[in-house]
Design a protein around this motif. Structure first.
Motif, mmCIF file in Angstrom:
data_model
loop_
_atom_site.group_PDB
_atom_site.id
_atom_site.type_symbol
_atom_site.label_atom_id
_atom_site.label_comp_id
_atom_site.label_asym_id
_atom_site.label_seq_id
_atom_site.Cartn_x
_atom_site.Cartn_y
_atom_site.Cartn_z
ATOM 1 N N PRO A 161 -35.430 7.611 36.590
ATOM 2 C CA PRO A 161 -35.205 8.289 35.314
ATOM 3 C C PRO A 161 -35.863 9.657 35.283
ATOM 4 O O PRO A 161 -36.876 9.891 35.949
ATOM 5 C CB PRO A 161 -35.860 7.339 34.298
ATOM 6 N N PRO A 162 -35.307 10.592 34.506
ATOM 7 C CA PRO A 162 -35.915 11.915 34.396
ATOM 8 C C PRO A 162 -37.309 11.828 33.796
ATOM 9 O O PRO A 162 -37.556 11.080 32.867
ATOM 10 C CB PRO A 162 -34.950 12.663 33.471
ATOM 11 N N ARG A 163 -38.234 12.595 34.344
ATOM 12 C CA ARG A 163 -39.587 12.652 33.809
ATOM 13 C C ARG A 163 -40.186 13.992 34.198
ATOM 14 O O ARG A 163 -40.018 14.455 35.321
ATOM 15 C CB ARG A 163 -40.444 11.503 34.354
ATOM 16 N N GLY A 164 -40.878 14.603 33.254
ATOM 17 C CA GLY A 164 -41.449 15.906 33.524
ATOM 18 C C GLY A 164 -42.760 15.803 34.266
ATOM 19 O O GLY A 164 -43.430 14.764 34.281
ATOM 20 N N ALA A 165 -43.132 16.908 34.902
ATOM 21 C CA ALA A 165 -44.396 16.963 35.619
ATOM 22 C C ALA A 165 -44.808 18.416 35.768
ATOM 23 O O ALA A 165 -44.006 19.333 35.595
ATOM 24 C CB ALA A 165 -44.277 16.303 36.998
ATOM 25 N N ALA A 166 -46.086 18.610 36.061
ATOM 26 C CA ALA A 166 -46.601 19.922 36.431
ATOM 27 C C ALA A 166 -47.244 19.789 37.802
ATOM 28 O O ALA A 166 -47.858 18.756 38.115
ATOM 29 C CB ALA A 166 -47.609 20.417 35.400
ATOM 30 N N HIS A 167 -47.095 20.805 38.642
ATOM 31 C CA HIS A 167 -47.556 20.741 40.029
ATOM 32 C C HIS A 167 -48.443 21.942 40.338
ATOM 33 O O HIS A 167 -48.154 23.056 39.919
ATOM 34 C CB HIS A 167 -46.371 20.752 40.996
ATOM 35 N N VAL A 168 -49.511 21.679 41.087
ATOM 36 C CA VAL A 168 -50.370 22.745 41.586
ATOM 37 C C VAL A 168 -50.153 22.837 43.090
ATOM 38 O O VAL A 168 -50.194 21.832 43.811
ATOM 39 C CB VAL A 168 -51.853 22.478 41.274
ATOM 40 N N TRP A 169 -49.920 24.090 43.578
ATOM 41 C CA TRP A 169 -49.587 24.322 44.980
ATOM 42 C C TRP A 169 -50.594 25.284 45.607
ATOM 43 O O TRP A 169 -51.147 26.153 44.931
ATOM 44 C CB TRP A 169 -48.194 24.949 45.104
ATOM 45 N N ASP A 170 -50.784 25.127 46.903
ATOM 46 C CA ASP A 170 -51.566 26.089 47.669
ATOM 47 C C ASP A 170 -50.659 27.281 47.967
ATOM 48 O O ASP A 170 -49.619 27.145 48.607
ATOM 49 C CB ASP A 170 -52.056 25.455 48.972
ATOM 50 N N ALA A 171 -51.051 28.471 47.505
ATOM 51 C CA ALA A 171 -50.191 29.641 47.636
ATOM 52 C C ALA A 171 -50.031 30.080 49.082
ATOM 53 O O ALA A 171 -49.011 30.685 49.435
ATOM 54 C CB ALA A 171 -50.751 30.797 46.802
ATOM 55 N N GLU A 172 -51.017 29.797 49.948
ATOM 56 C CA GLU A 172 -50.938 30.234 51.336
ATOM 57 C C GLU A 172 -50.064 29.319 52.178
ATOM 58 O O GLU A 172 -49.286 29.782 53.014
ATOM 59 C CB GLU A 172 -52.351 30.303 51.941
ATOM 60 N N THR A 173 -50.172 28.015 51.952
ATOM 61 C CA THR A 173 -49.448 27.054 52.795
ATOM 62 C C THR A 173 -48.198 26.494 52.134
ATOM 63 O O THR A 173 -47.332 25.956 52.823
ATOM 64 C CB THR A 173 -50.367 25.884 53.166
ATOM 65 N N GLY A 174 -48.112 26.595 50.794
ATOM 66 C CA GLY A 174 -46.973 26.013 50.091
ATOM 67 C C GLY A 174 -47.096 24.519 49.896
ATOM 68 O O GLY A 174 -46.130 23.860 49.475
ATOM 69 N N GLU A 175 -48.251 23.921 50.182
ATOM 70 C CA GLU A 175 -48.443 22.479 50.037
ATOM 71 C C GLU A 175 -48.816 22.120 48.604
ATOM 72 O O GLU A 175 -49.546 22.853 47.934
ATOM 73 C CB GLU A 175 -49.545 21.998 50.985
ATOM 74 N N GLU A 176 -48.327 20.962 48.151
ATOM 75 C CA GLU A 176 -48.670 20.465 46.817
ATOM 76 C C GLU A 176 -50.086 19.890 46.850
ATOM 77 O O GLU A 176 -50.412 19.047 47.692
ATOM 78 C CB GLU A 176 -47.675 19.403 46.363
ATOM 79 N N LEU A 177 -50.928 20.330 45.902
ATOM 80 C CA LEU A 177 -52.314 19.872 45.839
ATOM 81 C C LEU A 177 -52.487 18.726 44.859
ATOM 82 O O LEU A 177 -53.233 17.782 45.127
ATOM 83 C CB LEU A 177 -53.229 21.040 45.447
ATOM 84 N N VAL A 178 -51.838 18.833 43.705
ATOM 85 C CA VAL A 178 -51.961 17.790 42.693
ATOM 86 C C VAL A 178 -50.762 17.864 41.762
ATOM 87 O O VAL A 178 -50.158 18.926 41.589
ATOM 88 C CB VAL A 178 -53.283 17.949 41.889
#
Length: 736
Positions: A161-178
Motif C-alpha cells: 500500500p502507498p505510504r509516505g516517508a522521508a529519506h536522508v542520503w549521503d550526498a557524496e556516495t548517494g547511499e541512504e542513511l536513514v
C-alpha cells in the motif's frame, strides 16, 4: 417573399428528415490501437525542443551568480544578473518539482515525478548520483548547509500500500542513511537544520522534527499538518505556514513563538533571509516580509501580473537583497529588489497552435495566456499578455516575439509559402500578417464580431493566394493575400465554423460547421466552397442523431485527399451510453457519401503525400494511421503532458507537436513510438433512422442564406419527435 421561402424550407426540412442515410452502406470497423494502451517505446528523443514550458520550482545558488528553474524541459540555469538562460539540462520523462543547492553551490539535488531524486554537478550539468530507494516518486528535497546530507520526501513502496516517508542520503556516495516512516503520504515540505542533524517534515499525518541519525521523533507539532516548512540558517527558529497564517517555533522546546499574517489569500512558500533576521511569506500576488524577532511587517512587494494562484516558491539571494518568486505550473517567475520586479522570461503555458515553415528553418508557436485554475482568473485580476514566438530550428533560439495585450489569446498560426511572413490569429480581435525578419505587422485582418475560441483557425491556401479566417461567430472570410483585400464573406451559416482546409489545387475550401439545437441536440456538416466565386459547391451533411441512442455531435474535421478527389471527415457522436467515433468519405465532385466507418476520433487530420496515411490528434497524442490496415504506425507523445497541436513539414519528413506543458517538440517522422498489437475488430451495428422519421426523399434546390446549390443536394434536419423539427429558417440565417 422571405416568409414564403421560410415556409417552404420548413416544409422541406420536415419532409426529408431521416432520409440522410442511404440504404446499403457498408459499415467497416476501424479499431484504433491507441484505445488498447499497449505501446512499445522505441526510445528516441525529439530532434529539437522549443521553449522552456511551465515552471515548477526554482532556487538561488549560494554564491548568487546562478538562478535555477525547473519544469518539463528539465533544469534551466540562468545568469542571475542578465536573467539570460545559460544552460538547459534535459530530463526526459522526469518532471522536476523541487530543487536544492549544496552549501558550496557545487551540487544541485532535484526531485519530482517519473523517476528517483538525482544529484547534479552545477559546473558541468552532468549527473553525479541517483538517489534510488524502494520508490520512484521523490519530492520535495533539501540540502544541508555543509553539503553532506540530502533530505527527500517520497510516496509509496515498489509493492504494497502507498505510504509516505522521508529519506536522508549521503550526498557524496548517494547511499541512504536513514528513513523516517511516520508520514501516511508523501511529505509536502521538508527542511534540514544547518548542520544536518535534524529534519523538519510536514505531511497529512502531521509535522515532525526528527533526528537524522536515528530517525527518532524529537517534537511533533500537534494540530498542524500539510504545512510549508523552513529552518532558519542560524538553526534557532523553525517556520511553518498554512493558509493565511505562518508560525515561528523554538526547535529546542517545540513551542510556538509567534504567528505572522501572510495576507488574505494565504501563501505558497516561506523563506528565511541568510542572517535569519527576516522571513518572506509569498501570498496571492504579493510577498510580505516580517522581522523574526518582533513579528512586525517590514515591507511587502506586489505585482499586477500574478494574481491567479498564490506565489508557490520564494527564495532569498545569498546577500539577502533579492527575492525569487515562482508561481508553480505557470510561466511566471519574478526577481524582486527594493520594491522593483524583473521577470525571468522564457517559460510559457500551453502551446495551443504550432506551425513549421515550408523551408523547414523556422517554427512558429502560439501560447495561451495563463488564466488560473480552471481557466478562470481571480476576480479583479488582469489577464496576462498572449504572445506568439518564432524559433530557429537548428539553434532552438527565439528569433522573434509577437505580443498582444491582455484579454486576447493567440490560438492559430501559419506561415506563408515563402516562409518570410507569419499569420497569427489573435483570439476574438484580428489576424496579423507579419514580417518575421523585421517584426513589422504588414496587415491586420479584422474580426468585426466575437469569434468563440473553439471556432478560431487560420488557413493559407497551398499556392499562397488565399487566407481563410472566421469573420464572426457564424461566418468565414476569404482574403486575397497578395492584394490584401477581402473577396468573400462565406455565410451565413449556423453557429461555429470550427475547422477548415483548402483543396490541394487551392480552388476549393472545406469548412466544418458545428451548432446546437435549442433543445440541446447538435448538428454538424461540412460545406464546400468555390474559392474564386464564393459559391457553395456541396453540402456534406452529417446527422446530429444516430441509432442506437441519442446524443450530441462534436464538430467534424474534414481533410482532402492529396489528389483532391475525396473528402475524409472525422467526427464524434455522443449518445448517452458512450461516444461513437466515425469516419465518412465523400466524393468531392458529386457530394456522394461513399462509405462510413467506425473510427478513432481524429482532430485536425492531414493526409501524408502517399494518400495511405493520415496524421492527426487523438486524445493526448499525435499519431499516424494507415488507412488500409486500420493500424497506428507512429506515435508522437511526451510523458506527463498531452499534445494540443501539431504541424507537418512540406516533405512530410518531420512532425512538430505543441504540448500542454508549454514546450514544442520536433520529431523525425521515422523516429517515434510504435503501438502494440491491434485487438480483433468488433463489428459495428448498421445505423438506421428511428421509426418515427418520415421515410421519403425530397429534393431541395435552394439553400437560404447561401448561393444556389445543385438540385441533387439533400439536407437533413430533425429532432427526436416529429413535432420538434428545426425549421430551416431557424438554422440558416439570411445574409445581413
Amino acid at each position: 417573399m422571405m416568409d414564403a421561402k421560410r415556409m417552404a424550407w420548413g416544409a422541406a426540412s420536415r419532409a426529408v428528415r431521416g432520409l440522410f442515410r442511404p440504404q446499403g452502406w457498408a459499415v467497416i470497423p476501424l479499431v484504433c490501437a491507441l484505445c488498447t494502451g499497449a505501446w512499445a517505446q522505441m526510445g528516441t528523443a525529439p530532434l529539437h525542443s522549443f521553449g522552456l514550458g511551465r515552471l515548477e520550482t526554482g532556487a538561488y545558488s549560494p554564491d548568487g551568480s546562478v538562478i535555477v528553474t525547473a519544469g518539463p524541459r528539465g533544469i534551466v540555469f540562468w545568469d542571475a544578473e542578465s536573467l539570460e538562460v545559460s544552460r538547459i539540462v534535459e530530463t526526459p520523462g522526469h518532471l522536476i518539482l523541487d530543487v536544492a543547492f549544496s552549501g558550496d553551490g557545487s551540487m544541485l539535488a532535484t526531485a519530482g515525478r517519473g523517476g528517483p531524486a538525482r544529484v547534479w554537478d552545477v559546473a558541468t550539468g552532468s549527473h553525479i548520483h541517483t538517489l534510488r530507494g524502494r520508490t520512484e516518486t521523490f519530492a520535495p528535497v533539501a540540502f544541508s548547509a555543509d553539503g553532506r546530507r540530502i533530505l527527500t520526501g517520497s510516496l509509496g513502496e515498489s509493492s504494497g500500500p502507498p505510504r509516505g516517508a522521508a529519506h536522508v542520503w549521503d550526498a557524496e556516495t548517494g547511499e541512504e542513511l536513514v528513513a523516517f516512516h511516520e508520514h501516511y503520504s508523501r511529505p509536502k515540505s521538508v527542511a534540514l537544520s544547518p548542520d544536518g542533524s535534524k529534519a523538519l517534515t510536514s505531511g497529512s499525518s502531521g509535522t515532525f522534527l526528527w533526528d537524522t541519525g536515528t530517525g527518532e521523533v524529537i517534537h511533533k507539532i500537534s494540530g498542524f499538518h500539510d504545512l510549508n516548512v523552513a529552518y532558519a540558517p542560524d538553526g534557532q527558529l523553525l517556520a511553518t505556514g498554512l493558509g493565511s497564517i505562518a508560525r515561528l517555533w523554538d526547535p529546542e522546546t517545540g513551542e510556538m513563538i509567534r504567528e505572522l499574517s501572510a495576507g488574505s489569500r494565504g501563501h505558497g512558500s516561506i523563506s528565511f533571509s541568510p542572517d535569519s533576521s527576516r522571513i518572506a511569506l509569498a501570498g496571492g500576488n504579493s510577498v510580505a516580509i516580517h522581522d523574526t524577532s518582533t513579528g512586525a511587517l517590514v515591507e511587502s512587494y506586489t505585482t499586477q501580473t500574478t494574481q491567479y494562484i498564490p506565489l508557490s516558491v520564494v527564495d532569498y539571494s545569498p546577500d539577502g537583497s533579492k527575492l525569487l518568486t515562482i508561481v508553480r505550473d505557470t510561466p511566471e517567475a519574478f526577481l524582486w529588489k527594493d520594491g522593483a520586479v524583473r521577470e525571468l522570461r522564457g517559460h510559457a503555458s500551453d502551446a495551443a497552435a504550432v506551425a513549421l515553415s515550408p523551408d523547414g528553418s523556422k517554427v512558429l508557436t502560439a501560447h495561451l495566456a495563463y488564466r488560473g485554475p480552471g481557466g478562470v482568473p481571480h476576480e479583479g485580476a488582469p489577464v496576462p499578455d498572449a504572445f506568439a514566438n518564432v524559433w530557429d530550428v537548428e539553434t532552438e533560439e527565439k528569433v522573434r516575439e509577437f505580443k498582444q495585450p491582455g484579454g486576447v489569446e493567440s490560438t492559430a498560426v501559419a506561415f506563408t509559402p515563402d516562409s518570410s511572413r507569419a499569420v497569427i490569429g489573435w483570439g476574438q480581435t484580428s489576424t496579423w500578417l507579419a514580417d518575421i525578419e523585421t517584426g513589422e505587422v504588414l496587415h491586420t485582418y479584422p474580426l468585426p464580431n466575437a469569434v468563440l475560441p473553439r471556432s478560431r483557425f487560420v488557413e493559407i491556401s497551398p499556392d499562397g493566394t488565399w487566407l481563410l479566417q472566421p469573420y464572426s461567430s457564424d461566418r468565414v472570410a476569404l482574403w486575397n493575400l497578395p492584394e490584401r483585400r477581402m473577396t468573400h464573406v462565406l455565410g451565413a451559416v449556423p453557429l461555429f465554423p470550427s475547422s477548415s482546409m483548402f483543396s490541394p489545387d487551392s480552388q476549393k475550401v472545406a469548412v466544418a460547421i458545428w451548432s446546437w439545437h435549442v433543445h440541446g441536440e447538435g448538428t454538424a456538416y461540412t460545406l464546400l466552397w468555390d474559392v474564386a466565386s464564393g459559391d457553395v459547391i456541396r453540402l456534406l451533411v452529417v446527422p446530429y442523431h444516430q441509432e442506437p441512442s441519442w446524443g450530441h455531435i462534436r464538430r467534424p474535421y474534414p481533410t482532402f485527399t492529396p489528389d483532391g478527389e475525396r473528402v475524409f471527415e472525422w467526427g464524434t457522436h455522443l449518445p448517452l451510453d458512450g461516444p461513437v467515433h466515425w469516419l465518412r468519405v465523400w466524393e468531392t465532385e458529386t457530394g456522394e457519401l461513399i462509405r462510413t466507418e467506425d473510427a478513432a476520433h481524429l482532430r485536425k487530420p492531414v493526409f501524408l503525400p502517399d494518400g495511405k496515411h493520415v496524421l492527426g490528434l487523438y486524445g493526448d497524442v499525435v499519431g499516424v494511421w494507415e488507412l488500409e490496415s486500420r493500424e497506428v504506425v507512429r506515435i508522437f507523445e511526451w510523458p506527463a503532458t498531452k499534445a494540443l497541436s501539431f504541424a507537418l513539414s512540406d516533405d512530410a519528413e518531420r512532425v512538430l507537436v505543441g504540448f500542454e506543458d508549454g514546450v514544442t517538440r520536433l520529431w523525425d517522422m521515422g523516429a517515434a513510438w510504435e503501438p502494440g498489437p491491434t485487438p480483433t475488430p468488433t463489428p459495428v451495428p448498421t445505423l438506421t433512422p428511428p421509426p418515427d422519421f418520415v421515410s421519403r426523399t425530397e429534393i431541395i434546390d435552394t439553400l437560404l442564406g447561401f448561393r444556389a446549390l445543385p438540385t441533387d443536394e439533400r439536407f437533413f434536419l430533425g429532432d427526436r419527435n416529429t413535432d420538434a423539427v428545426w425549421d430551416a429558417a431557424d438554422v440558416f440565417l439570411p445574409p445581413q
